[in-house]
Design a protein around this motif. Structure first.
Motif, mmCIF file in Angstrom:
data_model
loop_
_atom_site.group_PDB
_atom_site.id
_atom_site.type_symbol
_atom_site.label_atom_id
_atom_site.label_comp_id
_atom_site.label_asym_id
_atom_site.label_seq_id
_atom_site.Cartn_x
_atom_site.Cartn_y
_atom_site.Cartn_z
ATOM 1 N N VAL A 106 2.422 15.105 -4.936
ATOM 2 C CA VAL A 106 3.099 14.260 -3.948
ATOM 3 C C VAL A 106 2.615 12.827 -4.159
ATOM 4 N N THR A 107 3.550 11.886 -4.141
ATOM 5 C CA THR A 107 3.175 10.468 -4.173
ATOM 6 C C THR A 107 3.188 9.931 -2.757
ATOM 7 N N LEU A 108 2.130 9.230 -2.396
ATOM 8 C CA LEU A 108 2.067 8.612 -1.071
ATOM 9 C C LEU A 108 1.971 7.107 -1.235
ATOM 10 N N GLU B 236 -0.089 1.312 2.999
ATOM 11 C CA GLU B 236 -1.217 0.398 2.916
ATOM 12 C C GLU B 236 -2.462 1.183 3.299
ATOM 13 N N LEU B 237 -3.454 1.234 2.388
ATOM 14 C CA LEU B 237 -4.605 2.112 2.608
ATOM 15 C C LEU B 237 -5.652 1.433 3.493
ATOM 16 N N SER B 238 -5.256 1.176 4.729
ATOM 17 C CA SER B 238 -6.184 0.585 5.694
ATOM 18 C C SER B 238 -7.173 1.657 6.154
ATOM 19 N N LYS B 239 -8.152 1.230 6.937
ATOM 20 C CA LYS B 239 -9.169 2.157 7.425
ATOM 21 C C LYS B 239 -8.526 3.291 8.241
ATOM 22 N N ALA B 240 -7.604 2.905 9.136
ATOM 23 C CA ALA B 240 -6.947 3.889 9.982
ATOM 24 C C ALA B 240 -6.118 4.855 9.132
ATOM 25 N N THR B 241 -5.442 4.302 8.114
ATOM 26 C CA THR B 241 -4.617 5.151 7.250
ATOM 27 C C THR B 241 -5.487 6.121 6.456
ATOM 28 N N ARG B 242 -6.608 5.628 5.973
ATOM 29 C CA ARG B 242 -7.524 6.507 5.226
ATOM 30 C C ARG B 242 -8.003 7.663 6.099
ATOM 31 N N ALA B 243 -8.323 7.334 7.343
ATOM 32 C CA ALA B 243 -8.787 8.379 8.254
ATOM 33 C C ALA B 243 -7.673 9.393 8.500
ATOM 34 N N ALA B 244 -6.447 8.891 8.659
ATOM 35 C CA ALA B 244 -5.320 9.792 8.902
ATOM 36 C C ALA B 244 -5.053 10.689 7.693
ATOM 37 N N ILE B 245 -5.198 10.118 6.497
ATOM 38 C CA ILE B 245 -4.983 10.917 5.283
ATOM 39 C C ILE B 245 -6.058 11.997 5.186
ATOM 40 N N LYS B 246 -7.285 11.628 5.532
ATOM 41 C CA LYS B 246 -8.374 12.604 5.498
ATOM 42 C C LYS B 246 -8.098 13.743 6.475
ATOM 43 N N LYS B 247 -7.548 13.392 7.614
ATOM 44 C CA LYS B 247 -7.227 14.404 8.620
ATOM 45 C C LYS B 247 -6.108 15.332 8.123
ATOM 46 N N ALA B 248 -5.129 14.734 7.451
ATOM 47 C CA ALA B 248 -3.979 15.517 6.989
ATOM 48 C C ALA B 248 -4.312 16.395 5.793
ATOM 49 N N LEU B 249 -5.208 15.918 4.925
ATOM 50 C CA LEU B 249 -5.465 16.634 3.674
ATOM 51 C C LEU B 249 -6.817 17.335 3.652
ATOM 52 N N ARG C 263 2.584 17.156 7.012
ATOM 53 C CA ARG C 263 1.284 16.832 7.625
ATOM 54 C C ARG C 263 0.992 15.341 7.531
ATOM 55 N N LEU C 264 1.281 14.743 6.345
ATOM 56 C CA LEU C 264 1.038 13.308 6.173
ATOM 57 C C LEU C 264 1.920 12.498 7.114
ATOM 58 N N THR C 265 3.197 12.880 7.208
ATOM 59 C CA THR C 265 4.130 12.148 8.062
ATOM 60 C C THR C 265 3.702 12.231 9.521
ATOM 61 N N ALA C 266 3.159 13.394 9.913
ATOM 62 C CA ALA C 266 2.733 13.570 11.296
ATOM 63 C C ALA C 266 1.495 12.737 11.612
ATOM 64 N N PRO D 282 3.675 2.353 8.464
ATOM 65 C CA PRO D 282 4.810 2.629 7.574
ATOM 66 C C PRO D 282 4.326 3.320 6.308
ATOM 67 N N MET D 283 4.957 4.395 5.942
ATOM 68 C CA MET D 283 4.514 5.146 4.772
ATOM 69 C C MET D 283 5.683 5.903 4.165
ATOM 70 N N LEU D 284 5.478 6.363 2.944
ATOM 71 C CA LEU D 284 6.483 7.163 2.269
ATOM 72 C C LEU D 284 5.747 8.218 1.456
#
Lengths: 182, 107
Positions: free
Chosen positions: A27-29, A32-45, A83-86, A91-93
């Motif tokens: 999957v390509t994500l 913008e890899l901000s601090k909040a986004t990184r935390a969310a990605i960690k939660k999702a994956l 999971r990532l979208t949730a 903004p993300m894709l």
């Protein structure tokens, strides 16, 4: 190296074993890899986002705003995207690119030499190490590669160039043609 | 052969991993501008024998556009910097001035 059934084409005639993997789920994500986004990605994956130009736990750092995520056994791209979208608020894709990529395995202690023939990258053992992830070109083809082990390299390119890339690698891996620079 | 460092991903690579994008810091003249200004924006480029500020794209890497300051004669690179700017940062200007005191940022 995974078992032989996971390869669609194998050439062992050269100094390095060249193998084309069957469909690898990824999957390509883009976000913008901000601090909040990184935390969310960690939660999702369940695994943290790697540092710049690194690959860890199947997550590769492609660009300051892009990750390439290998889908582990037992998971599906659809579920991962959901999971990532949730989780991600910004903004993300997230897109299933499994059919858009070709994945190759180079196995042998001359694997670095084969890549060094076509990539403008310092592939000396002290310069390119386990965990490093590099997007570059190989010949004229845009690729990304990383080490699985000291003598094993995984390489990703666009699926449309799979046959060309395979033949390029087989040609570059011919016995007696190693530059022996590394 | 140029060795450029992409300011976005931090990779230092030789020029074939990048693609040149021509002169940097152009002022865009479009709607409402005079024909002369539009012509100049479209076609007229400086071609100095010396310091050039250029746009480059890390085309085989992270795909980002960035700026580079280099000398067209000696091929010396003074530095690369973000594309999100209208003029070179002070540190780049200082580096160029240190070697070429006669050079002016806006010329």
């Amino acid at each position: 190296m995974s078992d032989l059934m996971s390869f669609s084409e194998i050439d062992g005639s050269g100094a390095v074993l060249v193998a084309a993997q069957r469909r690898v789920m990824m999957v390509t994500l883009k976000a913008e890899l901000s601090k909040a986004t990184r935390a969310a990605i960690k939660k999702a994956l369940g695994t943290p986002v790697p540092a710049a130009r690194k690959i860890a736990n199947g997550i590769a750092w492609m660009a300051p705003d892009e990750l390439l995520i290998m889908v582990p056994q037992g998971d599906t791209p659809e579920a991962m995207i959901a999971r990532l979208t949730a989780e991600l608020k910004a903004p993300m894709l997230a897109v299933d690119v499994s059919d858009a990529r070709a994945v190759f395995t180079l196995k042998g202690n001359k694997a670095r030499e084969v890549l060094a023939k076509g990539a403008p990258v310092d592939l000396a053992p002290e310069a390119f190490t386990l965990g490093d992830f590099r997007r570059t070109r190989l010949g004229q083809v845009a690729v990304a590669f990383w080490l699985e082990a000291d003598d094993e390299i995984t390489l990703v390119c666009f699926a449309s160039l799979k046959q060309f890339m395979f033949e390029w690698l087989v040609n570059a891996a011919q016995k007696g043609s190693m530059p022996e620079f590394l | 052969m140029l060795l450029l460092t992409c300011p976005y991903c931090g990779v230092m690579a030789e020029e074939t991993e990048f693609h040149g994008g021509g002169e940097a810091h152009l002022t865009r003249h479009s709607d409402g501008s005079s024909d002369d200004a539009f012509t100049a924006y479209l076609f007229e480029r400086k071609n100095p024998k010396g310091i050039v500020l250029e746009r480059w794209r890390h085309v085989y890497g992270c795909g980002k556009w960035f700026h580079a300051a280099r000398c067209a004669v000696t091929l010396e690179i003074f530095g690369t910097y973000s594309a999100q700017t209208f003029e070179p940062p002070a540190e780049i200007i200082a580096k160029i001035k240190a070697k070429r005191p006669e050079w002016e940022a806006k010329s």
